[in-house]
Design an enzyme around this catalytic site. Structure first.
Site, PDB file in Angstrom:
ATOM      1  N   TRP A 311       0.834  -1.201   0.000  1.00  0.00           N
ATOM      2  CA  TRP A 311       0.000   0.000   0.000  1.00  0.00           C
ATOM      3  C   TRP A 311       0.867   1.248   0.000  1.00  0.00           C
ATOM      4  O   TRP A 311       0.388   2.341  -0.317  1.00  0.00           O
ATOM      5  CB  TRP A 311      -0.968  -0.006   1.174  1.00  0.00           C
ATOM      6  CG  TRP A 311      -0.364   0.299   2.537  1.00  0.00           C
ATOM      7  CD1 TRP A 311       0.760  -0.225   3.078  1.00  0.00           C
ATOM      8  CD2 TRP A 311      -0.895   1.207   3.513  1.00  0.00           C
ATOM      9  NE1 TRP A 311       0.970   0.281   4.342  1.00  0.00           N
ATOM     10  CE2 TRP A 311      -0.027   1.159   4.637  1.00  0.00           C
ATOM     11  CE3 TRP A 311      -2.007   2.040   3.571  1.00  0.00           C
ATOM     12  CZ2 TRP A 311      -0.247   1.928   5.783  1.00  0.00           C
ATOM     13  CZ3 TRP A 311      -2.228   2.789   4.722  1.00  0.00           C
ATOM     14  CH2 TRP A 311      -1.352   2.736   5.807  1.00  0.00           C
ATOM     15  N   ASP A 312       2.141   1.102   0.336  1.00  0.00           N
ATOM     16  CA  ASP A 312       3.067   2.231   0.330  1.00  0.00           C
ATOM     17  C   ASP A 312       3.033   2.957  -1.007  1.00  0.00           C
ATOM     18  O   ASP A 312       3.095   4.192  -1.070  1.00  0.00           O
ATOM     19  CB  ASP A 312       4.496   1.739   0.595  1.00  0.00           C
ATOM     20  CG  ASP A 312       4.620   0.924   1.873  1.00  0.00           C
ATOM     21  OD1 ASP A 312       3.801   0.009   2.063  1.00  0.00           O
ATOM     22  OD2 ASP A 312       5.538   1.181   2.665  1.00  0.00           O
ATOM     23  N   GLU A 441       0.049  -2.578  12.743  1.00  0.00           N
ATOM     24  CA  GLU A 441       0.304  -4.019  12.688  1.00  0.00           C
ATOM     25  C   GLU A 441       0.640  -4.631  14.044  1.00  0.00           C
ATOM     26  O   GLU A 441       0.997  -5.812  14.109  1.00  0.00           O
ATOM     27  CB  GLU A 441       1.426  -4.291  11.681  1.00  0.00           C
ATOM     28  CG  GLU A 441       1.001  -3.986  10.255  1.00  0.00           C
ATOM     29  CD  GLU A 441       2.148  -4.087   9.264  1.00  0.00           C
ATOM     30  OE1 GLU A 441       1.886  -4.375   8.089  1.00  0.00           O
ATOM     31  OE2 GLU A 441       3.305  -3.849   9.672  1.00  0.00           O
ATOM     32  N   GLN A 510       2.005   2.600  14.117  1.00  0.00           N
ATOM     33  CA  GLN A 510       2.182   3.664  13.129  1.00  0.00           C
ATOM     34  C   GLN A 510       0.867   4.397  12.927  1.00  0.00           C
ATOM     35  O   GLN A 510      -0.140   4.084  13.555  1.00  0.00           O
ATOM     36  CB  GLN A 510       2.639   3.063  11.803  1.00  0.00           C
ATOM     37  CG  GLN A 510       1.636   2.098  11.193  1.00  0.00           C
ATOM     38  CD  GLN A 510       2.209   1.332  10.021  1.00  0.00           C
ATOM     39  OE1 GLN A 510       3.120   0.531  10.170  1.00  0.00           O
ATOM     40  NE2 GLN A 510       1.677   1.585   8.828  1.00  0.00           N
TER      41      GLN A 510
END
Length: 706
Positions: A311-312, A441, A510
C-alpha cells in the site's frame, strides 16, 4: 576514438552551495546509505555489486524477491600517490542531473567518475571516467580500476551470448517462478568491458571513457539499447540527453521554500528519489513494475521487503507524484490494472467476490507475503488502491481511463469484494468487517478497524459515483453498505477507537486512526480531530516507520497549530541519513533503506499540510498554514484539470497562476476566496493574488463538470 570513449565535455559549475547537490569527502560507514540511481526500470546503489530490473523477481511465493543482476559498473578508482600526498576524495549526488560522482584530485591530476541510470532511455546505465591533467607537460597518468564483477547471479541462470559491437553479452532466465508454472522472465545484459587500468598519455591533457550497460528482456532490445548508447556516445549526447530529461522533470515539478537549509535539502532529496522510481515522462507504453518501499536499488532476498509492492505505493508515494505528474501517476494505476487477474484469484481464495489486492505484490498480483496473516487480514489495501484511482479522476477528469482503460472494472471489483466481505449485525444494525489487521500491525484479528471500514465505505461510494458518470446502474447494495457500515466511535471520550474493543493507551505501531482526517477526509469536528491526534500521538511507537509523523503533522496543521506540527515533522530528520539524504525506515537507521514510503509521507506533509490542499470531487481546496521558520512556500507544476500551475504561499498572500496547459481534457479555472466568495478567473500567464487564507480552485462556469 574507440567505442568506449567520448570527447571531453564542459566542466560542471561550482555547486557547493546548491541545495540540489549533496557532497561529502567520505562515504557513510554503512554502505546501505550510499546514494542510488534509478529510472523506473533499472536501479543500483553507488559502488553496488548488483542492479535490479523492474518487475524481475526470482523465488516461489513467500521467497519471491528482486532478482540480482550483476553490475559491471561497480568500480572503485585508485590514483597512485604523488609527492604531494594522498589524493583528495569528493563524493556527490547531483539531483539536478541525476548523477552520482566520485572525484579524486592531487596536485597534478584530477579524476572523476560519474554514474547514472539514463532518464530518457531506461534500458541504459552508464559510467563516465574523466582524467584531467592540471599541469603540462607531464608523465603518463594511470588510474587503477578495481572491480569484482563476475557475470554470475544466484537468481538468474546466466550464460554467455555473442559479443555485440565490442560489448560482452550474457543472458538467462530467473531460476524459480513466482508461482508454480508461472513465467520466468528473461534478462539480457550487454556491457562495455572495464579494464584494470586506464592511462592518460603524456601528450594529452584530458581524456574521457564511457562504459555502458544495457539491460532488456530480449537480445534484440538489449542490442538496440546498446547501439543507441554507442550512437549517443559518438555524438557526445549520452550524458547531455540524460541531464535534459532530468531538467524537464525539475522544470515541471518544484517545491521551493524559504527556510532552514535541512528542510530544503530534505524536500529536494525526497523528490529526487521518488521521481527516480518512475519511468520516463513520455513513454506511455512502459510496463511499470510498481514502486517498492526501498525502490529499485533495493529488494534482495530477505532485505527491504524483498522488493515487493505494498500500500506504500498507492497511499504514500503516489499522491505527491500525482499532484505534479498525472502521467507518471498513471503508471501506478496501470500496474494495479495489469495485476487484476491475480487479485481476483486472491479474492476467490478468501471465498470472496471481486478482487483482493495482495498485501505484498510482485509480478502476477497474487499474494507473495511470506506470513499469511498479513495477506489474509490487511485488506484495507483494496480501499487504498481505489482511493488512488479516485484521486486521479478528480485531478484530471480523465474519464477515458475508467470507460475504456479498465478503471471501472477495477473500481467495480473492489466494491464487489467489500460487498461479499461484510457481515450484517442485527444487534448493532450495521455492517461489520471482522477479523482484520489495521494499518497498525501491532494488532490483528480485530473487528471493525476504523480505517479499514472507512476506506471500504469510500470505495463503495466512489463505485456508485463512477457508475453514475458512466451511466451504469450500480447494485443498490453498494450504497446500502456504505450508508450502514460501522465506523467505531466512542461517544464518552469523543474520539475514534482504532477497532472494536480498543482500550485507550494501547500501543500502536504507526499512523492509523489519524489517517481518517487525511488522506481520507472522513467528516469529523475539529474537536474529534484533536482528540484522535492527542489519544494516539503518545502511544505511537517512536521507532515506528518514518511516514507516521508526517500524518500527525498534517492533522495539527489542519487545526492551525503550526509549531506543534513542525515539532512532529522534524522527528523525521532522525530518519534521514547523511550525506546523501537516504531515508531509513526506523529512526535508529534500521529497517528498509532508501525508504520511499517515509519520503512520501514527509513530502505530503509539505504539499498537503502546509498548503491545506485537498483533492475534492469538484475542486481543489487550500487553506495554508506555514510554520514560523518557513515564511514562504512556492510550488511549481501543480497539475489540475489540464492546467500547470504555480502557487506561492507567504507574505500574507496566496498567488496562483496558470503557467502552461497540460494534456486533455482541459478546463479553464477560477480561484475563489472562501471568506468573501469572490471568484477570480485564471488566464494563462497572468497570476492572481488573494489574501492568505482558505479558498478553492475550481472550473469556470463555462466548463461543465463530468
Amino acid at each position: 576514438m574507440s567505442a568506449g570513449q567520448s570527447p571531453p565535455g564542459s566542466r560542471q559549475p561550482d555547486t557547493r552551495d546548491d541545495p540540489y547537490v549533496f557532497t561529502a569527502d567520505s562515504l557513510p560507514s554503512d554502505p546501505r546509505f550510499l546514494a542510488t540511481v534509478a529510472n523506473g526500470y533499472l536501479g543500483t546503489r553507488a559502488f553496488g555489486s548488483v542492479l535490479h530490473v523492474g518487475g524481475i523477481y526470482n523465488g516461489l511465493a513467500g521467497a519471491c524477491h528482486r532478482a540480482d543482476v550483476p553490475s559491471p559498473l561497480a568500480v572503485q578508482l585508485e590514483l597512485p600517490q604523488a609527492g604531494t600526498g594522498p589524493p583528495r576524495h569528493s563524493y556527490t549526488l547531483d539531483t539536478r542531473r541525476g548523477v552520482f560522482s566520485h572525484c579524486l584530485s592531487s596536485g597534478a591530476v584530477s579524476v572523476s567518475q560519474e554514474l547514472f541510470a539514463h532518464r530518457a532511455y531506461p534500458n541504459l546505465l552508464a559510467m563516465e571516467l574523466r582524467v584531467e591533467r592540471r599541469a603540462t607537460p607531464g608523465e603518463p597518468v594511470t588510474v587503477q580500476l578495481r572491480s569484482a564483477f563476475a557475470p554470475q547471479s544466484e537468481d538468474i541462470s546466466l550464460q554467455a551470448g555473442p559479443d555485440f559491437r565490442g560489448g560482452r553479452h550474457v543472458f538467462g532466465q530467473t531460476l524459480t517462478p513466482e508461482e508454480a508454472g508461472g513465467p520466468q522472465p528473461h534478462v539480457h545484459l550487454i556491457w562495455t568491458p572495464v579494464p584494470s587500468s586506464l592511462t592518460l598519455p603524456s601528450a594529452r591533457s584530458e581524456e574521457c571513457w564511457v562504459f555502458l550497460t544495457a539491460v532488456a528482456d530480449s537480445a534484440e532490445r538489449a542490442q538496440s539499447a546498446y547501439a543507441l548508447g554507442l550512437s549517443l556516445i559518438g555524438s557526445g549526447d549520452l550524458s547531455p540527453s540524460h541531464c535534459r530529461a532530468w531538467a524537464e522533470l525539475w522544470q515541471g515539478c518544484g517545491v521551493e521554500l524559504v527556510g532552514p537549509s535541512p528542510v530544503r535539502r530534505a524536500v529536494i532529496g525526497c523528490l529526487y528519489y521518488l521521481l527516480s522510481a518512475f519511468p520516463p515522462l513520455h513513454d506511455s507504453s512502459f510496463l511499470f513494475g510498481g514502486v517498492s518501499p526501498g525502490g529499485l536499488s533495493n529488494g534482495r532476498r530477505g532485505q527491504d521487503y524483498w522488493g515487493h509492492v505494498f500500500w506504500d505505493q498507492d497511499t504514500w508515494v503516489y499522491p505527491g507524484i500525482a499532484l505534479f505528474y498525472p502521467e507518471l501517476a498513471r503508471h501506478v494505476l496501470g500496474y494495479r490494472l495489469r495485476t487484476l487477474p491475480g487479485a481476483a484469484e486472491n479474492a476467490r481464495a478468501q471465498g470472496c467476490q471481486g478482487v483482493k489486492f495482495p498485501w505484498e505484490s510482485a509480478l502476477s498480483g497474487k499474494e507473495v507475503c511470506e506470513e499469511k496473516l498479513y495477506g489474509q487480514q490487511e485488506i484495507h489495501i483494496n480501499g487504498d488502491v481505489s482511493l488512488a484511482f479516485r484521486q486521479y479522476l478528480y485531478l484530471t477528469q480523465d474519464l477515458a481511463l475508467f470507460s475504456d482503460g479498465g478503471g471501472w472494472e477495477l473500481v467495480k471489483a473492489v466494491a464487489e469484494y467489500w460487498a461479499s466481505r461484510v457481515a450484517w449485525s442485527s444487534e448493532e444494525r450495521s455492517y461489520h468487517i471482522r477479523g482484520v489487521m489495521p494499518p497498525d500491525e501491532f494488532h490483528s484479528s480485530v473487528d471493525n478497524s476504523v480505517y479499514t471500514n472507512a476506506v471500504a465505505k469510500q470505495s463503495l461510494q466512489f463505485a456508485v459515483e463512477l457508475a453514475s458518470l458512466l451511466h451504469i446502474p450500480p447494485p443498490p447494495q453498494w450504497q446500502d453498505i456504505a450508508d450502514q457500515i460501522k465506523i467505531p466511535f466512542d461517544l464518552e471520550q469523543n474520539y475514534h477507537p482504532e477497532f472494536d474493543g480498543y482500550k485507550t493507551g494501547e500501543k500502536v505501531k504507526q499512523a492509523d486512526v489519524v489517517l481518517l482526517g487525511y488522506p481520507l477526509g472522513y467528516p469529523m469536528s475539529p474537536e474529534v480531530r484533536r482528540n484522535d491526534l492527542e489519544v494516539y500521538e503518545p502511544v505511537t511507537d517512536p521507532q515506528g516507520p518514518a511516514m507516521t509523523w508526517g500524518m500527525f503533522a498534517v492533522g495539527w496543521l489542519e487545526l492551525r497549530e503550526a509549531s506543534r506540527a513542525q515539532e512532529l515533522l522534524m522527528r523525521n530528520f532522525n530518519n534521514i541519513q547523511e550525506p546523501f539524504q537516504v531515508w531509513s525506515e526506523g529512526s535508529d537507521g534500521s529497517g528498509t533503506v532508501n525508504f520511499l514510503t517515509g519520503m512520501g509521507g514527509f513530502l505530503q506533509a509539505v504539499l498537503f499540510g502546509y498548503t491545506g490542499f485537498r483533492i475534492k470531487k469538484d475542486c481543489l481546496t487550500f487553506d495554508p498554514v506555514l510554520p514560523d521558520d518557513i515564511p514562504e512556500l512556492r510550488l511549481r507544476g501543480v497539475c489540475y484539470l489540464g492546467n500547470k500551475l504555480e502557487w506561492v504561499f507567504g507574505g500574507n498572500k496566496v498567488r496562483v497562476g496558470v503557467t502552461a496547459l497540460w494534456g486533455a481534457p482541459h478546463c479553464p479555472l477560477q480561484v475563489i476566496e472562501r471568506r468573501t466568495g469572490q471568484g477570480f478567473p485564471l488566464v494563462l500567464g497572468k497570476p492572481v493574488s488573494i489574501p492568505l487564507g482558505a479558498g478553492e480552485l475550481r472550473r469556470q462556469a463555462s466548463c461543465w463538470p463530468l
